[in-house]
Design a protein around this motif. Structure first.
Motif, PDB file in Angstrom:
ATOM      1  N   LEU A   1      54.436  34.328  50.517  1.00 48.46           N
ATOM      2  CA  LEU A   1      54.162  33.586  49.280  1.00 48.46           C
ATOM      3  C   LEU A   1      55.204  33.852  48.201  1.00 48.46           C
ATOM      4  N   ASP A   2      56.217  34.620  48.535  1.00 44.23           N
ATOM      5  CA  ASP A   2      57.284  34.955  47.583  1.00 44.23           C
ATOM      6  C   ASP A   2      56.690  35.564  46.303  1.00 44.23           C
ATOM      7  N   ILE A   3      55.866  36.591  46.495  1.00 43.36           N
ATOM      8  CA  ILE A   3      55.203  37.229  45.357  1.00 43.36           C
ATOM      9  C   ILE A   3      56.128  38.283  44.763  1.00 43.36           C
ATOM     10  N   VAL A   4      56.442  38.119  43.502  1.00 48.31           N
ATOM     11  CA  VAL A   4      57.216  39.121  42.776  1.00 48.31           C
ATOM     12  C   VAL A   4      56.350  39.800  41.710  1.00 48.31           C
ATOM     13  N   ALA A   5      55.623  38.971  40.947  1.00 47.59           N
ATOM     14  CA  ALA A   5      54.689  39.506  39.945  1.00 47.59           C
ATOM     15  C   ALA A   5      53.291  38.986  40.262  1.00 47.59           C
ATOM     16  N   TYR A   6      52.280  39.818  40.006  1.00 49.61           N
ATOM     17  CA  TYR A   6      50.902  39.483  40.409  1.00 49.61           C
ATOM     18  C   TYR A   6      49.925  39.962  39.346  1.00 49.61           C
ATOM     19  N   ALA A   7      48.939  39.093  39.024  1.00 49.16           N
ATOM     20  CA  ALA A   7      47.833  39.482  38.135  1.00 49.16           C
ATOM     21  C   ALA A   7      46.548  38.895  38.708  1.00 49.16           C
ATOM     22  N   GLY A   8      45.656  39.764  39.169  1.00 46.79           N
ATOM     23  CA  GLY A   8      44.411  39.308  39.786  1.00 46.79           C
ATOM     24  C   GLY A   8      43.199  39.952  39.153  1.00 46.79           C
ATOM     25  N   PHE A   9      42.149  39.139  38.935  1.00 48.92           N
ATOM     26  CA  PHE A   9      40.911  39.624  38.332  1.00 48.92           C
ATOM     27  C   PHE A   9      39.752  39.380  39.288  1.00 48.92           C
ATOM     28  N   PRO A  10      38.765  40.297  39.311  1.00 50.87           N
ATOM     29  CA  PRO A  10      37.679  40.219  40.293  1.00 50.87           C
ATOM     30  C   PRO A  10      36.773  39.004  40.091  1.00 50.87           C
ATOM     31  N   LEU A  11      36.246  38.500  41.222  1.00 56.60           N
ATOM     32  CA  LEU A  11      35.201  37.484  41.228  1.00 56.60           C
ATOM     33  C   LEU A  11      33.925  38.146  41.753  1.00 56.60           C
ATOM     34  N   VAL A  12      32.831  37.989  41.007  1.00 59.38           N
ATOM     35  CA  VAL A  12      31.593  38.708  41.298  1.00 59.38           C
ATOM     36  C   VAL A  12      30.489  37.703  41.608  1.00 59.38           C
ATOM     37  N   ASP A  13      29.755  37.940  42.722  1.00 58.18           N
ATOM     38  CA  ASP A  13      28.684  37.022  43.088  1.00 58.18           C
ATOM     39  C   ASP A  13      27.366  37.426  42.438  1.00 58.18           C
ATOM     40  N   GLU A  14      26.292  36.728  42.809  1.00 59.13           N
ATOM     41  CA  GLU A  14      24.998  36.932  42.155  1.00 59.13           C
ATOM     42  C   GLU A  14      24.394  38.303  42.452  1.00 59.13           C
ATOM     43  N   THR A  15      24.901  38.993  43.457  1.00 61.83           N
ATOM     44  CA  THR A  15      24.387  40.332  43.779  1.00 61.83           C
ATOM     45  C   THR A  15      25.182  41.442  43.103  1.00 61.83           C
ATOM     46  N   GLY A  16      26.208  41.053  42.344  1.00 63.26           N
ATOM     47  CA  GLY A  16      27.066  42.054  41.711  1.00 63.26           C
ATOM     48  C   GLY A  16      28.191  42.523  42.610  1.00 63.26           C
ATOM     49  N   THR A  17      28.356  41.893  43.764  1.00 65.00           N
ATOM     50  CA  THR A  17      29.408  42.267  44.707  1.00 65.00           C
ATOM     51  C   THR A  17      30.712  41.553  44.351  1.00 65.00           C
TER      52      THR A  17
ATOM     53  N   VAL B   1      47.207  44.325  38.119  1.00 63.12           N
ATOM     54  CA  VAL B   1      48.280  43.669  37.358  1.00 63.12           C
ATOM     55  C   VAL B   1      49.584  44.370  37.705  1.00 63.12           C
ATOM     56  N   VAL B   2      50.518  43.626  38.284  1.00 63.85           N
ATOM     57  CA  VAL B   2      51.787  44.188  38.735  1.00 63.85           C
ATOM     58  C   VAL B   2      52.908  43.335  38.160  1.00 63.85           C
ATOM     59  N   GLU B   3      53.847  44.000  37.476  1.00 67.77           N
ATOM     60  CA  GLU B   3      54.971  43.266  36.880  1.00 67.77           C
ATOM     61  C   GLU B   3      56.057  42.965  37.913  1.00 67.77           C
ATOM     62  N   GLU B   4      56.242  43.897  38.880  1.00 70.28           N
ATOM     63  CA  GLU B   4      57.242  43.689  39.926  1.00 70.28           C
ATOM     64  C   GLU B   4      56.751  44.391  41.185  1.00 70.28           C
ATOM     65  N   VAL B   5      56.373  43.608  42.201  1.00 69.68           N
ATOM     66  CA  VAL B   5      55.703  44.117  43.388  1.00 69.68           C
ATOM     67  C   VAL B   5      56.564  45.118  44.153  1.00 69.68           C
ATOM     68  N   ARG B   6      57.865  44.885  44.221  1.00 73.16           N
ATOM     69  CA  ARG B   6      58.715  45.750  45.052  1.00 73.16           C
ATOM     70  C   ARG B   6      58.765  47.176  44.543  1.00 73.16           C
ATOM     71  N   LEU B   7      58.338  47.375  43.296  1.00 73.97           N
ATOM     72  CA  LEU B   7      58.330  48.728  42.739  1.00 73.97           C
ATOM     73  C   LEU B   7      57.046  49.479  43.048  1.00 73.97           C
ATOM     74  N   VAL B   8      56.071  48.782  43.685  1.00 73.61           N
ATOM     75  CA  VAL B   8      54.805  49.419  44.054  1.00 73.61           C
ATOM     76  C   VAL B   8      54.852  49.705  45.553  1.00 73.61           C
ATOM     77  N   GLU B   9      54.821  50.970  45.915  1.00 66.27           N
ATOM     78  CA  GLU B   9      55.074  51.382  47.297  1.00 66.27           C
ATOM     79  C   GLU B   9      54.163  50.691  48.300  1.00 66.27           C
ATOM     80  N   LEU B  10      52.840  50.635  48.009  1.00 68.65           N
ATOM     81  CA  LEU B  10      51.901  50.077  48.970  1.00 68.65           C
ATOM     82  C   LEU B  10      51.955  48.561  49.048  1.00 68.65           C
ATOM     83  N   LEU B  11      52.645  47.914  48.121  1.00 71.58           N
ATOM     84  CA  LEU B  11      52.741  46.449  48.131  1.00 71.58           C
ATOM     85  C   LEU B  11      54.129  45.955  48.521  1.00 71.58           C
ATOM     86  N   ALA B  12      55.101  46.825  48.418  1.00 66.80           N
ATOM     87  CA  ALA B  12      56.489  46.386  48.565  1.00 66.80           C
ATOM     88  C   ALA B  12      56.761  45.744  49.917  1.00 66.80           C
TER      89      ALA B  12
END
Length: 584
Positions: free
Chosen positions: A105-121, A86-97
């Motif tokens: 994709l003109d990403i400024v703010a980002y919120a991502g949650f994991p997707l898990v398959d039947e093996t737990g991966t 969860v990132v409020e402003e990408v340019r402030l995160v060194e590894l994402l800036a």
């Protein structure tokens, strides 16, 4: 902030191809609508790159390709870390800036949650993207988390199905003795009906054994007769049926009674063994093999193979004929079992689609169009009841899935909704709120789109007022004589089964005498290659062309015009016509 991990932790391949997937596109659209963000992605990540089976708001080029290189991926950090990012402003995160995706994709703010398959991966992420700095609140993150779990559930279900398919493939592969056996096992995989089995065995026998004609004879449930199912492998449409008593003195019936195979070098040898056939013409004139189709201890039918030339079965390899009979018997048993399950599911579904009431000031008509696929039994339903206060409740819904379980869950939701509406006939939004809560608390945990409404007499004593609430369901269509048709496009609430405590809303429309409101399920408008807005506009135009047509004819004609091909999903239409008050 979540620590970013190296790409070595990523999967080596994707679970799905780089193309749109309706189920994941729908979940992305729900997230985009409820979070009010410009872009939502259902991403699957591997070391080779990133694919988007689900997306809402992608630029045209990416929406066509549904692929981007790993350097453009923020979601890879979710996969590698197995945790939300969860990132409020990408340019402030060194590894994402400086990430290319920030510009692509003109990403400024980002919120991502994991997707898990039947093996737990962890294989991907459900990500919401904003083009302005954004503080993601707990409600938004909770909704994303729930929708990510819905995506994961879909992935796990598909993975489990694929595992079953693979296990079946491994089991059959071990039994293959030659190229013909390989052909047999693969050919029967998709044979879902008796007609499918008949066509498949005819094609396999012609290609692998050189037969000129092949047919199966199915034992009737009474056990007193056989039904010949003949087909030509050159024509998928050429399927014929002929019934014969099982005590007849002909080869197929003899094999059905004795369960012992018969082999005839030519037509003359068969006539010598069965004189009753003397005088009958043989279109082939050559060898004939007649084999019992036994699965387990039960005889399901008889397989007949005919050649145009004679052959010596004493030296000819009978193993392949017996193997073909074994495969055919398994496929036939599966087709019969599937037919029984499908009939039970359809009976259950049709039992739920009961006769509609006909109150004094309304005329209600429904039409149900089943899916064309043999394995598709949907969870679509319609319903209408007269409430204790005199209003009429109308409902349509669609439970996810296309099997007996979907039909059963449809029945549970339908019964629950009509009970909740009748017991407390207040507002459709509260009916859906109580339904969503009951779905969670009772343990049904079904996922469905539902539209519930009530029709009340208008304030002037004529006409009606339609009040409705929608849980992710397609909008109603209003057909008004002299004016055509239009979509009653109002804000849509979240589907049932995702967030039971979500707030729901009511909408209303004044109806005139002669108006027809059309409720329907998404099988009428959803097209893989067409935007929903385009499909809705086309539906409204087609409905407007039918203004003035009686509702009974309207629903069937409209279904024929809009669904021009074999439907891939069930379709339900419910037409509500406003009638003039009857004079007393």
């Amino acid at each position: 902030m979540t620590v970013l991990h190296p790409d070595e932790a990523l999967p080596t391949s994707w679970l799905l191809p780089a193309q749109p997937d309706p189920a994941f596109d729908r979940l992305a659209q729900i997230a985009r609508r409820h979070l009010d963000v410009p872009l939502v992605l259902v991403s699957l990540v591997s070391r080779s790159g990133q694919v988007y089976p689900g997306a809402a708001g992608l630029p045209a080029g990416l929406d066509a390709d549904r692929f981007s290189p790993l350097t453009d991926s923020f979601c890879r950090h979710v996969v590698a870390s197995r945790s939300a990012l969860v990132v409020e402003e990408v340019r402030l995160v060194e590894l994402l800036a400086d990430a290319p995706a920030r510009g692509a994709l003109d990403i400024v703010a980002y919120a991502g949650f994991p997707l898990v398959d039947e093996t737990g991966t962890v294989v991907g992420a459900l990500a919401a993207i904003d083009r302005e700095p954004r503080v993601w609140d707990e409600r938004e993150l909770a909704l994303l988390r729930d929708l990510a779990e819905a995506c994961s559930s879909e992935l796990r279900l598909r993975g489990e199905r694929e595992q079953v398919r693979q296990e079946h493939g491994r089991a059959t592969s071990a039994a293959r003795q030659a190229g013909v056996l390989l052909l047999m096992s693969d050919a029967f995989h998709d044979a879902l009906t008796i007609e499918d089995v008949a066509r498949t065995v005819a094609g396999v026998a012609e290609a692998g054994l050189g037969t000129s004609r092949t047919w199966i004879s199915v034992v009737d449930p009474s056990g007193r007769s056989l039904t010949h199912v003949r087909t030509s492998p050159a024509s998928d449409d050429e399927v014929g049926r002929e019934r014969v008593r099982i005590d007849a003195e002909v080869p197929t019936c003899h094999v059905a009674r004795t369960r012992e195979s018969l082999f005839f070098a030519d037509h003359a040898e068969m006539i010598a063994a069965f004189p009753a056939l003397r005088g009958t013409a043989s279109p082939d004139g050559g060898a004939v093999a007649v084999l019992p189709l036994v699965a387990g201890h039960r005889l399901d039918g008889v397989l007949t193979l005919a050649w145009s030339e004679s052959r010596d079965f004493a030296t000819d390899n009978r193993a392949l004929k017996n193997a073909l009979a074994a495969y055919t018997a398994q496929a036939l048993e599966r087709a019969q079992l599937f037919a029984e399950r499908r009939d039970v599911a359809r009976t259950l579904q049709e039992a739920m689609l009961t006769a509609l009431p006909q109150p004094p000031r309304l005329h209600l008509v429904a039409h149900y169009l089943p899916a064309g696929r043999a394995d598709a039994v949907g969870g679509d339903w319609y319903d209408a009841i007269v409430l204790p206060d005199g209003a009429v409740a109308v409902m349509v819904g669609d439970v996810t899935g296309h099997d007996m379980d979907a039909a059963a869950r449809m029945g549970q939701l339908r019964s629950s909704l009509r009970t909740l509406a009748w017991d407390r006939p207040d507002h459709p939004s509260t009916w859906l709120q109580r339904l969503d809560r009951a779905n969670e608390d009772i343990g049904l945990r079904s996922v469905a789109t539902v539209l519930a409404g009530r029709c009340d007499v208008g304030p002037t004593g004529d006409g009606q007022v339609l009040t409705w609430s929608s849980a992710g369901h397609p909008a109603p269509i209003l057909i008004r004589p002299g004016e055509g048709a239009r979509v009653l496009d109002r804000p849509n609430d979240l589907i049932i089964g995702v967030a039971p405590d979500t707030e729901r809303h009511d909408h209303s429309e004044a109806l005139q005498v002669g108006d027809v409101v059309l409720l329907y399920t998404d099988g009428l408008v959803e097209r893989r290659d067409e935007a929903l807005a385009v499909s809705l506009a086309a539906l409204a135009e087609a409905a407007g062309d039918l203004q003035g047509v009686p509702p009974d004819e309207l629903v069937t004609t409209l279904a024929r015009r809009v669904v021009t091909d074999v439907p891939g999903d069930d379709v339900v239409l419910l037409a509500i016509q406003v009638l003039a008050p009857t004079s007393t």
